[in-house]
Design an enzyme around this catalytic site. Sequence first.
Site, PDB file in Angstrom:
ATOM      1  N   HIS A   1      73.714   3.879  43.746  1.00 12.06           N
ATOM      2  CA  HIS A   1      73.113   4.923  42.910  1.00 12.06           C
ATOM      3  C   HIS A   1      74.182   5.631  42.078  1.00 12.06           C
ATOM      4  CE1 HIS A   1      70.262   8.373  42.176  1.00 12.06           C
ATOM      5  NE2 HIS A   1      71.429   8.991  42.015  1.00 12.06           N
ATOM      6  N   GLU A   2      75.210   6.151  42.739  1.00 16.02           N
ATOM      7  CA  GLU A   2      76.223   6.915  42.025  1.00 16.02           C
ATOM      8  C   GLU A   2      77.033   6.020  41.068  1.00 16.02           C
ATOM      9  OE1 GLU A   2      75.918   9.923  42.003  1.00 16.02           O
ATOM     10  OE2 GLU A   2      74.793  10.292  43.845  1.00 16.02           O
TER      11      GLU A   2
ATOM     12  N   HIS B   1      75.289   5.744  37.830  1.00 19.43           N
ATOM     13  CA  HIS B   1      75.641   6.842  36.920  1.00 19.43           C
ATOM     14  C   HIS B   1      76.978   6.552  36.228  1.00 19.43           C
ATOM     15  CE1 HIS B   1      72.486   9.676  37.746  1.00 19.43           C
ATOM     16  NE2 HIS B   1      72.789   9.817  39.025  1.00 19.43           N
TER      17      HIS B   1
ATOM     18  N   GLU C   1      68.429  10.257  35.904  1.00 22.85           N
ATOM     19  CA  GLU C   1      68.464   9.539  37.175  1.00 22.85           C
ATOM     20  C   GLU C   1      67.908   8.120  37.070  1.00 22.85           C
ATOM     21  OE1 GLU C   1      70.006  10.571  39.771  1.00 22.85           O
ATOM     22  OE2 GLU C   1      70.379  12.620  39.102  1.00 22.85           O
TER      23      GLU C   1
ATOM     24  N   TYR D   1      63.980  13.385  39.562  1.00 21.08           N
ATOM     25  CA  TYR D   1      64.230  12.239  40.430  1.00 21.08           C
ATOM     26  C   TYR D   1      62.985  11.359  40.553  1.00 21.08           C
ATOM     27  CZ  TYR D   1      68.799  13.859  42.031  1.00 21.08           C
ATOM     28  OH  TYR D   1      70.119  14.218  42.083  1.00 21.08           O
TER      29      TYR D   1
END
Length: 581
Positions: A376-377, A380, A405, A516
């Site tokens: 997930h991160e 980004h 997101e 989200y």
Amino acid sequence: MRDVCQEASAQLSKFSVDLYFDQRLYFAFKKYRELCEAAETLSEQEVYYLDEAMKDFHTSGLDLPKDQLEKVKDIKKKIAQVGIDFDANIAADKSTILVERDGLDGLRESFINALKNDGDKYVLGCDYPTFIEVMQNCAVEKTRKDLYFAFQNRAYPVNQKSIARLIAYRDELAELLGFESYAALDTHSGMAHNVERVEKFLVDLMAKSEKKEQAEYDLLKSDLPVGIALDADGKFNAWDIAFVKNAYKKKHYQLDERELAEYFPVDTALAGMLSIYEQFLGLKFEETTPDWAWHDEVKLLEVYDAVTHQLIGHLYLDLYPREGKYSHACHLTVRHAINNKRQDVVDVAVVIANFPKATADAPALFKHSDVETFFHEFGHAMHGVLGRTELASFSGTSTKRDFVELPSQMLEEWMYEKDMLTLISAHYKTGNPLPSELIDKKIALKKFDSGFFVRRQGAFSLFSLNCYKAGQHKDLDALNKELADKYSHNVRFEPETHHYAAFGHLNGYGAKYYGYMWSKVFALDIFYEIKKNGLLNPVMGQKYIKAILAHGGAKDPNEMLKDFLGREPNQDAFLDALGLN
């Protein structure tokens, strides 16, 4: 050093308010826009930037009379300072409980041996690895209960005043700017555009997930582990839920998350995950020793375009917990990527996490949830690296807050695909990849408590939205209970918990925590489209970059989605993926 940085951050926030609310800047923008429009000299991205900037100036009150603008400016500074204090209080919280050895039954020896001692007692902190491990595996109810209350009361009561001030100042700001509430102001500039659309979206999802959530709880209640009892109303204790779910998984799926973690030693899993990103997005990562870093454990990745071999990013990885560190997981941009006729600037960013460290018996091991978090991160981070726009203000993740997101949540889905999990796993002792039958069970478990997940996230989203509806004074404990009574029928509400004191998104995301769930609907729509053509298909990777990532915030997200999908987005993939249809 943290105190110095906090003070510097406060000064920078005040300076940015002074700069932005200088009407000379607004008038210069306005005149420049008029001149360029007449001369037709701007690029498409520059036109969009100026149009968005003028909308923001208007929404922020730059065309108000000077005395009213000074009030807006003063409140913005107060909001910035209170926000800094709120975040600092969360980071500074050092809540722990002390437990004797027999209060740790069910936890592994390697975990216990890594704990600090206070005399003849063990110290359990409220960092995420410790909290999750105890909630899922400790067989002693008192230990789970004590740690649950400590965790749910982080930064309380110190942040009770901070959040009250934040809500009051933001409500006052919205009134000065002509909005009914801060929620209306905050959603106005987002992808959703208004509170009513957001509320309808959330309530609709709550309704669609209710039947699934009830079925999940009925299943759990039918087979309670030893030592677990429901209250007089047939509800679970909040500190029992994770333990009961984990016990059910181990009994009926023969799946122990701790055994699963043995297949994800950090170095192996990282290499596998980076390989996936390299193949799909056409990149090359090289680990290098940083000339300087703020801690010995920090790593540095250089990011290259695999075809041109051009350096396009520097990415620091700070993956393990330590005292005083930010306690969750996030991606932060240090320097924005820019690419125009005058300059080509590469991205510099940090991925921060708090994964379990190595023990005396085993290397650092990712749980599957940690793998998902990293993916997930890192999603980004790739948005930051590949969103190389003409203007820094649009670079990377500088997009609408309720869209930001999407890239990260879309990429989480890779970690529920058999081929991808095989690629990144290797048991730290044998080197064997995750067995096929374990992968099948893990994928099946994705829908196991999806109803609970949607309603929990929906409740958080409604909490954040309602915090910032009209009115300067909110009874957050009453709001917390109201939402629990309405949407959490199977878990007993605990009035002595105050989760909002450490709910950091109430500052950074304001009323837009719904982003989200909002963006996850679109993320799954995109993921299903990519999956049809192969998850490592570089052609789809380039299409995804060109339609979504490369634009950063330089294009309306609604248009980006239609460009990639070739149609209007819908909820079909979301409902299918979570078993809600």
